[in-house]
Enzyme design. Sequence first.
Site, PDB file in Angstrom:
ATOM      1  N   ASP A  47       0.501  -0.930   0.134  1.00  0.00           N
ATOM      2  CA  ASP A  47      -0.711  -0.057   0.444  1.00  0.00           C
ATOM      3  C   ASP A  47       1.046   1.858   0.046  1.00  0.00           C
ATOM      4  OD1 ASP A  47      -3.237   1.392   0.592  1.00  0.00           O
ATOM      5  OD2 ASP A  47      -1.580   1.949   2.423  1.00  0.00           O
ATOM      6  N   GLU A  69       2.190  -0.191  -4.892  1.00  0.00           N
ATOM      7  CA  GLU A  69       0.904   0.752  -5.188  1.00  0.00           C
ATOM      8  C   GLU A  69       2.068   2.178  -5.478  1.00  0.00           C
ATOM      9  OE1 GLU A  69      -3.187   2.577  -3.901  1.00  0.00           O
ATOM     10  OE2 GLU A  69      -2.234   2.247  -2.260  1.00  0.00           O
TER      11      GLU A  69
END
Length: 690
Positions: free
Chosen positions: A342, A381
């Site tokens: 993330d 990401e």
Amino acid sequence: MSLEGRMGVNFSVFSRHAERIDVCLYDAQGLRETARFALPACTNGIWHGFIAGLREGQLYGLRAHGPYQPTQCQRFNPAKLLIDPFSRALVGNTALLSLECDYQATPAPPSDMQEALADPLDNAPRIPKSKVLDLTRELQNGAAITPSPRVPWVHTVLYEAHVKGLTQRHPQVPAPLRGSFAGLVSPAMLAHYQRLGITTLCLLPVHLHLTEAHLLKKGLRNFWGYNTLGFFIPEPSYASGHYADERTEFRHMVDQLHRHGLEVVLDVVFNHSAESDALGPTLSWRGLDNASWYALDPEGRYLNHSGCGNSLNLAQPCAIQLVMDSLRWWVQAFGVDGFRFDLATALGRDPLLQHHFHPMSGLLTAIGQDPVLAGVKLISEPWDMGPRGYQLGQFPAGWHEWNDRFRDTTRAFWLGFESSCGEFARRLTGSSDQFHHDGRSPLSSINLITTHDGMTLTDLTSYGHKHNTANGEDNRDGPQHDLSANAGIEGPTQDHSVLMLRGQWRRALLATLFCAQGVPQLLAGDEMGHSQQGNNNAYCQDNEISWLNWQVADQHLTDFVAQLIHLRRAHAALRHAHWFTGGTDMAWRNPDGSGLTVTEWDAPELRSFACLIEVANGDAHPTERWLMAFHATDQPQAFALPPGPWLHVLDSATAMVRSQTQWASLNACVDAITLTAFTVVALVQSPITP
């Protein structure tokens, strides 16, 4: 800490700035302190000592002594019991931990930390206790898991899912297992994965996490789990209670997935901790050594590259060790097959470069060279909230990246926003403008239409704007521009023409996803028509908004998705792992059969074109030639076909997908084919006519 061969436990705690670290031992219930030991030695910032006589199962907490000077970056308060950042298990209730602060909050909390005074009240009764485990036995249990199927990237189809949301409302999953690790591998779910043909589950965070204070005050919960407290601990609320503990149940889940040829990739959150901003709770890192664990500006304020209040200083050796130990633990003790990081730009931020991103940062280099991680899937990401945070295409070779340009371009092309054939074609062919460098291949691109963060596919084609009122923030939260469309009516409708157009959009988007170069990722629920009622930020909706409703699933859409995935798997032209050269392997065509000019390539009004693909479909099959046609307007369009017998094998408008076993019974098409509104069509010539 580690359990030693001789009876006892060796404790080691990083705190470069503490004056003393105490280990507090507790009874089996974690309620009564039975002994306290000051760690006797400090070597290179690590306090350590051996406590004889302790056994597996011993509960403990930490207290750190030093200055309480928030304006000088330090928050030592020995009245507050702290959780070991490297804990492998916790015992105690975590529901209200976001309210545990180290400063005096009465009669009113300080407006900023310059006014803060250390709270002298002991909070030990409310704090969960770390639990000593036999790490050797835990690793042995991990080694007993069925080995990973090691699905090659070229065959990988990712399925992004939430452990609870996936099964909480599934009528064929036994009620006691719904919403749990065990429920995720119940027979009904395994059958669904096999039906779809997905290869790899990408699970939203399964690390032990907390609900933030502002959500507690609203009576909401952090459903997604991007607020980690325990980087080594499976989330206890996802355990069904039918196994000895959450660790055992998690291993059972991974073992069953592997037995059925499926991988599991974990969404991991190392960009920030659950301690939030300066006024947030003090639970572990902040109380142990605030200045070392967190990224701070010269005035001692938290850098907030995560948007969640703090950013871990991932250039510090202590933080690098935390991340590396955690990753190795999940691979070795739990058998996982990879990680999706993330806000992964945070992993490469370097204080020596003013906290800017560098692809050869200490942490990224450590991950790249680690032998335990050498065979696992690494997905980033490639952005965060900090300066120069957007780093798509800039991660090292071996990494694969969420491609938001594929997402936005594909949405824009089909749903009527500004786009062009050239931009759309670049996304179809692996986004060479982002990834064709340093030996990277089209497989570096993780292609997606939707993710947990945003609208579902159904909502993307049913709502023109977000509907997040249930989140309690007056609809201010969530993405502001989804590139969504509603076909003239906002939300649910019975209007047949609107429903037909929405269906055409959805199938065209899905066909694009599974016929593009790169690695496709499907959001769980999109294959069955799941709606979040227009909510594009359902992170706090632990209810029917987020839970998939299997009883109203669109089985026709599920069949279409499954057929697309199986068609992709069977034909190399739809999952080509190498860059097209633009010679004999691929050509771009207008509907009349002519080549696209430079002007047409970039013309925003041109929404109809085709590509001719010629690749070898493995050693056992002759080379195939494919014609993929894309038509994103509301009027029919005739397409001229190159000479030869052409078989019509895909038409998204009618949800038609024909497998190779059906090809022999087809009549060959010649000359031309007419596409209806908003359609992807595929025709194949096999074998090629000389």
